[in-house]
Write a protein that holds these residues in place. Structure first.
Motif, PDB file in Angstrom:
ATOM      1  N   TRP B 999      42.110 -51.071  -4.600  1.00 29.48           N
ATOM      2  CA  TRP B 999      40.970 -50.157  -4.711  1.00 29.48           C
ATOM      3  C   TRP B 999      39.812 -50.567  -3.791  1.00 29.48           C
ATOM      4  O   TRP B 999      39.105 -49.728  -3.244  1.00 29.48           O
ATOM      5  N   PHE B1002      40.878 -49.443  -0.517  1.00 28.15           N
ATOM      6  CA  PHE B1002      40.730 -47.986  -0.502  1.00 28.15           C
ATOM      7  C   PHE B1002      39.265 -47.601  -0.287  1.00 28.15           C
ATOM      8  O   PHE B1002      38.937 -46.733   0.532  1.00 28.15           O
ATOM      9  N   LEU B1006      37.464 -45.779   2.838  1.00 31.09           N
ATOM     10  CA  LEU B1006      36.634 -44.580   2.664  1.00 31.09           C
ATOM     11  C   LEU B1006      35.314 -44.747   3.398  1.00 31.09           C
ATOM     12  O   LEU B1006      34.808 -43.846   4.044  1.00 31.09           O
ATOM     13  N   LEU B1014      38.793 -36.133   4.022  1.00 34.68           N
ATOM     14  CA  LEU B1014      39.890 -36.933   3.480  1.00 34.68           C
ATOM     15  C   LEU B1014      41.248 -36.432   3.927  1.00 34.68           C
ATOM     16  O   LEU B1014      42.194 -37.193   4.087  1.00 34.68           O
ATOM     17  N   SER B1015      41.297 -35.173   4.143  1.00 36.21           N
ATOM     18  CA  SER B1015      42.592 -34.606   4.516  1.00 36.21           C
ATOM     19  C   SER B1015      42.787 -34.565   6.020  1.00 36.21           C
ATOM     20  O   SER B1015      43.806 -34.131   6.515  1.00 36.21           O
ATOM     21  N   ALA B1016      41.802 -35.047   6.740  1.00 37.62           N
ATOM     22  CA  ALA B1016      41.898 -34.969   8.196  1.00 37.62           C
ATOM     23  C   ALA B1016      42.775 -36.093   8.733  1.00 37.62           C
ATOM     24  O   ALA B1016      42.929 -37.107   8.105  1.00 37.62           O
TER      25      ALA B1016
END
Lengths: 141, 1016
Positions: B999, B1002, B1006, B1014-1016
């Protein structure tokens, strides 16, 4: 309608695997309650936890960040359910295999038990793989 | 720094690690939970230490509460073997001895031994009582030690064939009725040329094996191995060998044929008097234990004169036995309504009905015989000599005896004991012992017919055995018969024991058939009336009694005796329209159904029961209701008694069970201590540190202790461990089967035998023993018959109570098992057992009653089966009958407790059991009572009473041998439990750290990707 269509078109493999896990969890819950309701093998948690797992996916999937976590949450709830299910069905298994592990004994296992066991394991595997895959397609520039 | 390590590249690695360890942690947690939930069972199985004692008080040999006469394991074993052989010498039954074929005189002991079983005879059955690893002594060496010369080539051939597996009996019972038995006798054609060597005698060993968990084959065996698939018929190969032996006898190659019946499960006896087989002599030897074969050799050689008597009726063919119509496995019609109530090892959809009522064994054969002779209407066709080979109580001797001076007197004004005096004279040429049996006939009256009270023609009510009488010597025996045995249980009328108005006959006889002939003679009947032989009217006295429904309506404790088994009688249970027609001598013809044909085919004559919604509901496990009863006191510090303080007061007087001191000690216990004491009982009673109650060893052993003397060292306070005996790793003696013990008809010897077993227990550290088995030989097919004594309740009770007195004199408390109606193994877990109360009280409960009332047995073990629709543990009779009526001092343990994981998935209920007289599970059920901590005062008080009984029993036992008030019990956590917790912690920490690392990685990724989609 178009939005929904687009939404699903934009989902990645991880999403669909987790969705499959959630769907399978619901089926597991239904098979379990049909098979065991009213019997000494009925435990509410075995029925409810797969539903919670599926509900968690439904609740989290639409959101970008949470959507990534949905596979983890779905998988972990199913996993906890699986562990409890096995623990609480040990007496059942010792009863079935009291005289040894034979084909006859294996054949006498309840369908609901077998489906719940392997359905849940499959759901966990699907959710687990879903954790490593993208939940949304990358948008083309 | 951290951010550099936990970068985006390592994110996936941590994700995988976290994933793997979370899964492993979950599995470890679940496994750990299962293991620790069953830790008492695991500790017991692997003999793992859970507590130890520290004693600062002084102990010397003189202060021991229970002492042994012996100084070493070697001496104890020598004594045990001596009694094993004594029991076998006095227990083997000479069935047949044409032309004095036996004994084999010196100079005539050149023998050929036949049958594959000769090299692997049955020393004991299988299962929890047959697990003793004390290796049986070989038959050949046993015979040779008594001067026999054994055909060595033939013996070697059998030995090789058996060890190579070419031939040889296999026998074990498997749970659920799936027994695996085979005979696999070697056919004549396979035997070597040495089979035709000249011999003074051919000895044929006819062996059958039974065991726990399954009954022997009635008709479902391999028909190439068993005639008609029936395990208790001569097999085709056995017939083949015996017929060829007859040919050898006829041509003078062998002198005589002797059969040794090495089985408690009686093989059909029709062949013994079939001229085609030419058997000259036959001995029933049962299961002889590890050294009993020496005693058999003694009997064959005439060093010992057989004086055993049959404890069962020996049938020419078992299909004549009406019990076989209702034995084994029957499923309720419409059983699907019950399915949802059943767990995997709950066979509550199966049932057995004791339709024969009291007419079991000789009570059927002798009663129907009398009714044929007396021309009672509706008796039907019954040819006694075609049905019975040897009656109950039968047995020959190498000498002969005569009875004279028979005096039978009524009770004096101040007691209730009938007295039978008999002078026995040895009229033969060699010394021997004789058994005098006393039988009672009660009147069968109009009242009985109206109220369905049944009466057998004869019932055994007493016996005695002479000591060794030299030729020509006489001895007067006095046998006392308690007047209560004259009463019959009237379930449908008075609801208690009654005396009928009419004439009662008492007779001294050699066996049950002899007894009925005596009584018939006294009534004026002669051989011309159809009697098989003349009776002796002078051996009979009669007594005219008036009707009385009060005299025997109270038990020895003063408790009113009333119906307690109505819910076990199909005709009184109100949950069904099912009805049973019990066998009645008022109409033998229409009430008696045979269950088999001559070829063992099922006649389907069994009682058919239909499942109803009420039955489906009633078989469910009861759950106690909450109540407002205030809880007892826990954890009181007002007193600080230790268990050792409860043995005797300051004057040295025993502290009785109902002393207020016990209440104070019980107040000291905390809830948690009470919970632990009553939740763990698998082959032990749990330690309670605060009152210095040591953990006890309570283990299997209807045929003696089954564990090595030095087993479970840390909790073993036996003499072998205490003296660091060099033989402590050896196993105690495997004693003979209980049928053989009962066949001695010698209560004095059996009590001494019990003392020998008590010494074994004392040295092996056995504080309690799961035995004796006092269920009934309802059928010869009962898998566990070898653990039980007889078809007769009174004989079982009188012998077992003698054995109990002996063993308990050494401080080992006995658990009489299996209470109740566990007379078959098929589907024993939960099967609904239906019987009427008269048969329950007069046959099946009688051994428990006598063992407790006369023998002082402390404990019972309840049975797996249901009594009617209720599991024996919570049917209620453990409290109302066993404790309240019989006054049992100790506690009731369950049979192996099936309630793992909180006990939901079983028909056994600890809390409901506690409320109904069941005190302790033979297993672990740590979670089942936890929820009764509040709101269940009745359960809490029942727990207190159960704890009281357990503590009282232990306080009176050899567990306290080395315990003083200064002793402390230190409980310890076994290493494996610590290891489980450690593994859980390690996996938990790794899983947690890897999860955090993932985490963080992660989060850092971020942060790096901040602003990116995030989806790029």
């Amino acid at each position: 309608m178009e939005k929904i269509k687009k939404y699903f078109q934009q989902r990645g493999a991880g999403f669909y695997l987790t969705a499959s896990a959630a769907l399978l969890s619901i089926i597991v819950a239904i098979v379990y309650i049909v098979g065991y309701t009213g019997s000494v093998y009925f435990y509410w948690f075995v029925f409810l936890m797969p539903l919670f797992a599926a509900a968690a996916f439904v609740a989290m999937a639409p959101f970008r960040f949470l959507g990534h976590l949905s596979a983890f949450v779905t998988g972990i709830i199913d996993f906890i359910m699986l562990l409890l299910f096995i623990v609480y069905f040990i007496p059942y298994l010792t009863g079935i295999f009291y005289s040894g592990i034979t084909m006859q004994a294996i054949a006498s296992l309840d369908f609901a038990f077998v489906f719940t066991l392997f359905g849940t394991i499959t759901a966990i595997v699907l959710a687990n793989i879903g954790m490593y895959l993208s939940h949304a397609r990358k948008e083309k520039a | 720094m951290l951010e550099k390590i936990l970068n985006g590249k390592t994110k996936k690695i941590y994700k995988v690690i976290a994933n793997v360890f979370v899964i492993l942690f979950g599995i470890v947690l679940a496994a750990g939970y299962v293991l620790t939930s069953n830790q008492s069972a695991i500790n017991s199985y692997f003999s793992i230490q859970t507590s130890y004692t520290e004693n600062s008080g002084e102990i010397d040999e003189d202060s021991l509460l229970f002492k042994s006469e012996f100084k070493s394991v070697k001496e104890v074993k020598e004594n045990a073997e001596k009694y094993t052989q004594e029991i076998v010498r006095e227990g083997v039954v000479l069935l047949k001895n044409d032309n004095d074929a036996l004994p084999l005189a010196e100079g005539h002991r050149n023998v050929s031994v036949f049958s594959i079983s000769c090299v692997n005879y049955v020393a004991a059955g299988t299962g929890s009582s047959g697990t003793n690893k004390d290796k049986p002594k070989g038959m050949k060496s046993s015979l040779e030690s008594r001067g026999f010369t054994v055909n060595a080539d033939l013996w070697s051939w059998y030995k090789n064939a058996e060890s190579e597996g070419t031939y040889g009996r296999k026998g074990t019972s498997v749970e659920g009725g799936g027994s695996v038995f085979s005979i696999r006798e070697a056919p004549w054609s396979a035997l070597p040329a040495a089979k035709s060597n000249r011999a003074d005698a051919a000895i044929f060993v006819l062996s059958r094996n039974g065991g726990e968990g399954g009954d022997v084959y009635i008709n479902n065996g391999d028909s190439s191995d068993m005639t008609d698939g029936n395990y208790l018929k001569l097999s085709p190969q056995e017939k083949d060998v015996l017929l060829n032996l007859k040919t050898l006898k006829d041509n003078g190659t062998i002198g005589k044929i002797i059969v040794l019946m090495n089985s408690v499960n009686q093989v059909e006896c029709d062949f013994l008097d079939d001229a085609a087989f030419g058997v000259d002599a036959a001995l029933w030897i049962g299961d002889v234990g590890s050294t009993g074969m020496y005693a058999v050799a003694d009997v064959l050689a005439g060093e010992s004169n057989p004086s055993g008597r049959l404890t069962d009726t020996f049938w020419r063919k078992h299909y004549y036995n009406p019990v076989m119509a209702n034995f084994g496995d029957h499923v309720y019609q419409n059983s699907e309504v019950m399915k949802s109530s059943l767990a995997a090892r709950d066979f509550g959809d199966h049932y057995v009905v004791y339709q024969e009522g009291i007419y079991l064994g000789y009570k059927y054969t002798e009663t129907r015989y009398e009714d044929v002779v007396t021309r009672r209407p509706k008796t039907g066709s019954f040819d006694y000599e075609e049905v019975v080979s040897y009656p109950f109580g039968y047995g020959l001797s190498y000498t002969s005896f005569e009875y004279s001076g028979i005096e039978i007197t009524a009770p004096a004004a101040d007691d209730d004991v009938y007295t039978v005096k008999v002078t026995v004279t040895n009229t033969g040429k060699i010394p021997g012992k004789e058994v005098v049996q006393v039988y009672l006939q009660k009147p069968y009256t109009d009242y009985d017919i109206e109220h369905k009270v049944e009466k057998a023609a004869v019932e055994l009510v007493g016996f005695a055995k002479t000591d060794m009488l030299a030729a020509g010597e006489s001895r007067e025996l006095t046998i006392s018969v308690d007047g209560s045995l004259f009463a019959s249980y009237d379930a449908y009328g008075a609801g208690t024991y009654i005396l009928d108005a009419g004439k009662y006959y008492l007779t001294a006889a050699k066996n049950a058939h002899d007894a009925v002939n005596n009584i018939l003679a006294a009534k004026g009947y002669r051989e011309a009336d159809g009697m098989t032989e003349a009776g002796d009217a002078s051996a009979v006295a009669d007594f005219e009694l008036a009707f009385d429904a009060e005299k025997y309506g109270k038990s020895v404790t003063g408790q009113k005796i009333e119906n307690r088994f109505s819910n076990a009688d199909v005709n009184l249970y109100d949950g069904t329209d099912n009805k049973v027609t019990y066998i009645s001598r008022n109409d033998w013809e229409s009430t008696t159904k045979l269950g088999l044909t001559e070829t063992s085919a099922d006649t389907n004559n069994h009682v058919v029961l239909k499942a109803t919604a009420k039955i489906a509901q009633d078989i469910k496990k009861p759950v106690p209701e909450s109540d407002d009863t205030p809880y007892p006191t826990y954890g009181s510090t007002e007193t600080s008694y230790k268990l050792a303080d409860m043995r005797a007061d300051e004057n040295g007087d025993p502290i009785p069970y109902d002393s207020p001191l016990w209440e104070q000690l019980l107040d000291q216990l905390t809830w948690d201590e009470m919970l632990a004491l009553l939740s763990h009982g698998q082959r032990l009673t749990y330690a309670v540190a605060s009152i210095a109650k040591p953990q006890t060893i309570d283990h299997n052993g209807a045929n003696g202790p089954v564990q090595p003397y030095g087993d479970n060292k840390s909790n073993n306070h036996g003499f072998a461990v205490a003296t660091d005996d060099p033989d402590m790793s050896s196993y105690p003696t495997l004693y003979p089967c209980n049928a053989l013990v009962a066949a001695t008809f010698n209560a004095e010897l059996v009590e001494e035998f019990g003392v020998a077993m008590g010494n074994d227990c004392l040295w092996a550290g056995y504080n309690g023993i799961y035995g004796f088995g006092i269920n009934i030989h309802r059928s010869a097919y009962g898998g566990r018959d070898y653990e039980y004594y007889s078809e007769d309740g009174v004989l079982s009770g009188l012998i077992s109570s003698a054995e109990v007195k002996g063993i308990q004199s050494k401080g080992t408390y006995v658990y009489m098992k299996h209470c109740l109606l566990n007379d078959q193994e098929t589907y024993r877990e939960g099967i609904c057992t239906w019987a009427n109360e008269q048969s329950i009280r007069e046959i099946y409960l009688k051994p428990f009653e006598i063992s407790i009332v006369e023998g002082g047995a402390y404990n019972v073990m309840s049975s797996f089966n249901r009594i009617g629709v209720k599991w024996s543990g919570h049917q209620g009779f453990l409290q109302t009958v066993i404790k309240d009526e019989f006054g049992m001092r100790g506690f009731a343990v369950t049979d192996y407790y099936l309630g793992m994981m909180g006990g939901k998935q079983t028909y056994m209920s600890l809390p409901a059991g506690l409320l109904n007289g069941s005190d302790l599970p033979d297993g672990d059920s740590a979670e089942e009572l936890v929820s009764y901590k509040t709101g269940y005062g009745n359960v809490a008080w029942a727990m207190r009473e159960a704890a009281h009984r357990i503590l009282y029993t232990v306080s009176q036992s050899n567990a306290m041998n080395t315990v003083t008030a200064e002793m402390t019990v230190v409980t310890i956590t076994p290493a494996w439990v610590i290891a489980v917790v450690a593994v859980e912690a390690i996996f938990g920490v790794i899983a947690g750290l890897s999860f955090i690392a993932y985490w963080l990685a992660f989060a850092f990724s971020l942060k790096r990707d901040k602003g990116n989609d995030l989806s790029a």
